[in-house]
Design a protein around this motif. Structure first.
Motif, PDB file in Angstrom:
ATOM      1  N   UNK A 240      99.562  42.430 102.661  1.00 48.33           N
ATOM      2  CA  UNK A 240      99.301  41.053 102.218  1.00 48.33           C
ATOM      3  C   UNK A 240     100.369  40.160 102.832  1.00 48.33           C
ATOM      4  N   UNK A 241     100.008  39.490 103.919  1.00 49.62           N
ATOM      5  CA  UNK A 241     100.952  38.654 104.650  1.00 49.62           C
ATOM      6  C   UNK A 241     100.245  37.400 105.145  1.00 49.62           C
ATOM      7  N   UNK A 242     100.961  36.272 105.065  1.00 53.45           N
ATOM      8  CA  UNK A 242     100.431  34.996 105.576  1.00 53.45           C
ATOM      9  C   UNK A 242      99.071  34.656 104.964  1.00 53.45           C
ATOM     10  N   UNK A 243      98.948  34.924 103.666  1.00 51.97           N
ATOM     11  CA  UNK A 243      97.725  34.629 102.897  1.00 51.97           C
ATOM     12  C   UNK A 243      96.524  35.438 103.380  1.00 51.97           C
ATOM     13  N   UNK A 244      96.792  36.585 104.012  1.00 53.43           N
ATOM     14  CA  UNK A 244      95.729  37.473 104.506  1.00 53.43           C
ATOM     15  C   UNK A 244      95.933  38.860 103.898  1.00 53.43           C
ATOM     16  N   UNK A 245      94.882  39.396 103.283  1.00 52.93           N
ATOM     17  CA  UNK A 245      94.914  40.765 102.771  1.00 52.93           C
ATOM     18  C   UNK A 245      94.086  41.655 103.698  1.00 52.93           C
ATOM     19  N   UNK A 246      94.703  42.764 104.109  1.00 51.95           N
ATOM     20  CA  UNK A 246      93.989  43.739 104.939  1.00 51.95           C
ATOM     21  C   UNK A 246      94.002  45.087 104.224  1.00 51.95           C
ATOM     22  N   UNK A 247      92.828  45.677 104.072  1.00 50.90           N
ATOM     23  CA  UNK A 247      92.693  46.993 103.458  1.00 50.90           C
ATOM     24  C   UNK A 247      92.128  47.951 104.502  1.00 50.90           C
ATOM     25  N   UNK A 248      92.849  49.040 104.741  1.00 55.94           N
ATOM     26  CA  UNK A 248      92.351  50.104 105.626  1.00 55.94           C
ATOM     27  C   UNK A 248      92.112  51.325 104.740  1.00 55.94           C
ATOM     28  N   UNK A 249      90.995  51.278 104.019  1.00 55.89           N
ATOM     29  CA  UNK A 249      90.731  52.270 102.990  1.00 55.89           C
ATOM     30  C   UNK A 249      90.394  53.642 103.543  1.00 55.89           C
ATOM     31  N   UNK A 250      90.778  54.667 102.769  1.00 55.46           N
ATOM     32  CA  UNK A 250      90.382  56.032 103.110  1.00 55.46           C
ATOM     33  C   UNK A 250      89.620  56.692 101.962  1.00 55.46           C
ATOM     34  N   UNK A 251      89.299  55.891 100.948  1.00 55.04           N
ATOM     35  CA  UNK A 251      88.529  56.406  99.821  1.00 55.04           C
ATOM     36  C   UNK A 251      89.319  57.246  98.854  1.00 55.04           C
ATOM     37  N   UNK A 252      90.634  57.385  99.086  1.00 55.33           N
ATOM     38  CA  UNK A 252      91.463  58.234  98.227  1.00 55.33           C
ATOM     39  C   UNK A 252      92.377  57.347  97.387  1.00 55.33           C
ATOM     40  N   UNK A 253      92.229  57.451  96.070  1.00 57.62           N
ATOM     41  CA  UNK A 253      92.980  56.605  95.157  1.00 57.62           C
ATOM     42  C   UNK A 253      93.601  57.439  94.043  1.00 57.62           C
ATOM     43  N   UNK A 254      94.705  56.928  93.482  1.00 59.15           N
ATOM     44  CA  UNK A 254      95.378  57.557  92.352  1.00 59.15           C
ATOM     45  C   UNK A 254      95.124  56.725  91.091  1.00 59.15           C
ATOM     46  N   UNK A 255      95.142  57.394  89.942  1.00 56.77           N
ATOM     47  CA  UNK A 255      94.924  56.704  88.671  1.00 56.77           C
ATOM     48  C   UNK A 255      96.059  55.721  88.387  1.00 56.77           C
ATOM     49  N   UNK A 256      95.784  54.763  87.489  1.00 55.20           N
ATOM     50  CA  UNK A 256      96.739  53.697  87.207  1.00 55.20           C
ATOM     51  C   UNK A 256      96.627  53.298  85.741  1.00 55.20           C
ATOM     52  N   UNK A 257      97.702  52.737  85.191  1.00 53.76           N
ATOM     53  CA  UNK A 257      97.673  52.088  83.880  1.00 53.76           C
ATOM     54  C   UNK A 257      98.029  50.627  84.080  1.00 53.76           C
ATOM     55  N   UNK A 258      97.283  49.724  83.401  1.00 51.89           N
ATOM     56  CA  UNK A 258      97.452  48.299  83.688  1.00 51.89           C
ATOM     57  C   UNK A 258      97.120  47.471  82.453  1.00 51.89           C
ATOM     58  N   UNK A 259      97.946  46.458  82.184  1.00 51.40           N
ATOM     59  CA  UNK A 259      97.702  45.484  81.114  1.00 51.40           C
ATOM     60  C   UNK A 259      96.710  44.456  81.634  1.00 51.40           C
ATOM     61  N   UNK A 260      95.461  44.594  81.243  1.00 48.37           N
ATOM     62  CA  UNK A 260      94.393  43.777  81.813  1.00 48.37           C
ATOM     63  C   UNK A 260      94.401  42.330  81.392  1.00 48.37           C
TER      64      UNK A 260
END
Length: 430
Positions: A284-304
């Motif tokens: 996330x740089x210069x107001x641009x987000x780039x995602x190079x996904x590989x479909x592999x993710x880890x679980x997370x805990x988050x205050x929604x």
């Protein structure tokens, strides 16, 4: 219309983030409340922002628009008397304008969506406005709502914040225009504080002075203020972009989203941080987000509560993460276009997700191998549910059909156009 989402292994391409719905509706309102002419560049086009355009016109604002901007000549403290207002299915627009309509002698908000907005409660704002001397007729706090106002009074005002922060925002828009100084006290808890921050940001840009306690539980508002006519520029929308970014994270992808301001006050900016926590390859740089996904993710805990309108997209990503994810402090999701906990999780289960609910929590037991799909699911007329269920369809083993998917237009009319441009296999069907 329905949408059929066929499993899509790879997404690639670049898009411009949609303009922010939340900022657009707020800028439209403060421009209407100004005496003079304001200009809003890059406004969002959605059912919600269109509802605000329509209603401020009905209340006497002059609205002129081209492809780049809206020019609005406001009505100030004196909206035109009008018998009815139609906010469509836009809850925030209804609540903001209920406060402003208290300056009118007699106006009724009609009920065109009895199965969605028509079911949502507005008692907390009704109680606050009634205490300010406004007479209100309603059906157990729900539409249709008739407001007989004209001379609301400032002073000490109490409002509950444990259902929605929109009731507080509505009072923050109204009270600067009253003759008296006001002190607004928030009762109980305050949900979605970051969205109140957006309201305060826009009010400050419009020349309004409000003194807020650090915890946003008490506000001092000088009376007799005037909104200034200004020029505004709408930033990119994180809530809608959250679904695009989550879709990239669950697939093999290389996508770029422009116009996502790094220091934005939108709470849903947290989707970038959450996807990083899930180990999605992302910059996330210069107001641009780039995602190079590989479909592999880890679980997370988050205050929604910090990112209400991105939670469903993050839950959809967690469906495919390794481990158990938990999204907590999300009870206010139950009071949206549908019950975004029970209704949404029921549809996820149909598609094969392993999810649990608590009163204020969503628990996701991830299935990195994917889910079965092959079902028809009901999005409950809810734009956020539609977008999130689409993410799940991209990683299902068989296509899913999302009923009434055209309701995505409430906030993101070109959502499926953007997905198609990135290579997603989605098809409109009757």
């Amino acid at each position: 219309m329905d949408v059929i989402v066929t499993p899509t292994p790879r997404l690639a391409g670049e898009i411009q983030a949609l303009s922010s719905k939340n900022y657009t509706t707020r800028y439209l309102l403060v421009a209407a409340l100004a005496e003079g002419t304001s200009t809003i560049y890059y406004p969002a086009h959605s059912e919600d922002s269109d509802a605000m355009r329509r209603c401020i016109r009905d209340l006497g604002a002059i609205v002129e628009e081209d492809d780049e901007k809206i020019v609005i000549t406001g009505f100030g403290r004196n909206p035109k008397p009008v018998e009815q207002l139609d906010v469509g299915n836009a809850g925030a627009v209804l609540r903001f304008l209920m406060a402003i309509a208290s300056l009118c002698p007699d106006v009724t908000f009609i009920n065109r969506y009895p199965d969605s907005l028509g079911k949502r409660p507005h008692d907390d704002l009704i109680e606050s406005l009634t205490a300010m001397g406004v007479k209100i007729e309603h059906r157990e706090g729900k539409l249709p709502i008739r407001i007989q106002g004209g001379q609301p009074k400032g002073g000490h005002i109490q409002v509950s914040g444990n259902i929605s922060s929109q009731f507080l925002s509505a009072l923050l828009f109204l009270t600067p225009l009253l003759e008296e100084d006001s002190e607004i006290e928030v009762l109980h808890d305050l949900k979605s504080k970051v969205v109140v921050g957006q309201t305060l940001e826009v009010l400050e840009q419009a020349g309004i002075v409000i003194h807020a306690d650090e915890d946003y539980m008490r506000f001092r508002v000088p009376g007799g203020q005037k909104y200034a006519a200004k020029t505004y520029s709408v930033q990119g929308d994180y809530p809608g972009s959250a679904a695009i970014l989550a879709a990239a994270a669950v697939t093999e992808s290389d996508i770029v989203v422009h116009r996502l301001v790094e220091n934005s006050k939108q709470g849903e900016r947290a989707v970038v941080d959450v996807l990083r926590m899930m180990e999605a390859p992302l910059t996330h740089e210069n107001d641009i987000v780039r995602v190079k996904g590989n479909g592999k993710l880890k679980a997370v805990e988050f205050d929604g509560d910090h990112a209400t309108d991105a939670v469903l997209a993050m839950v959809a990503a967690a469906v495919f993460a390794e481990g158990t994810s938990r999204f907590y402090n999300v009870e206010n999701l139950r009071y949206k276009e549908c019950d975004r906990i029970t209704d949404y999780l029921n549809e996820l289960r149909k598609a094969g997700a392993n999810v649990e609910e608590r009163q204020a929590e969503i628990i996701v037991h991830g299935r990195p191998e994917g889910v079965e799909g092959g079902v028809e699911i009901n999005a409950h007329y809810d734009h956020r549910v539609i977008m999130a269920l689409t993410i799940v369809g991209l990683r299902s083993n068989s296509p899913i059909r999302i009923r009434d998917a055209h309701h995505v237009a409430k906030s993101y009319p070109i959502y499926f156009d953007h997905l198609k441009a990135l290579g997603a296999n989605v098809e409109w069907v009757q």
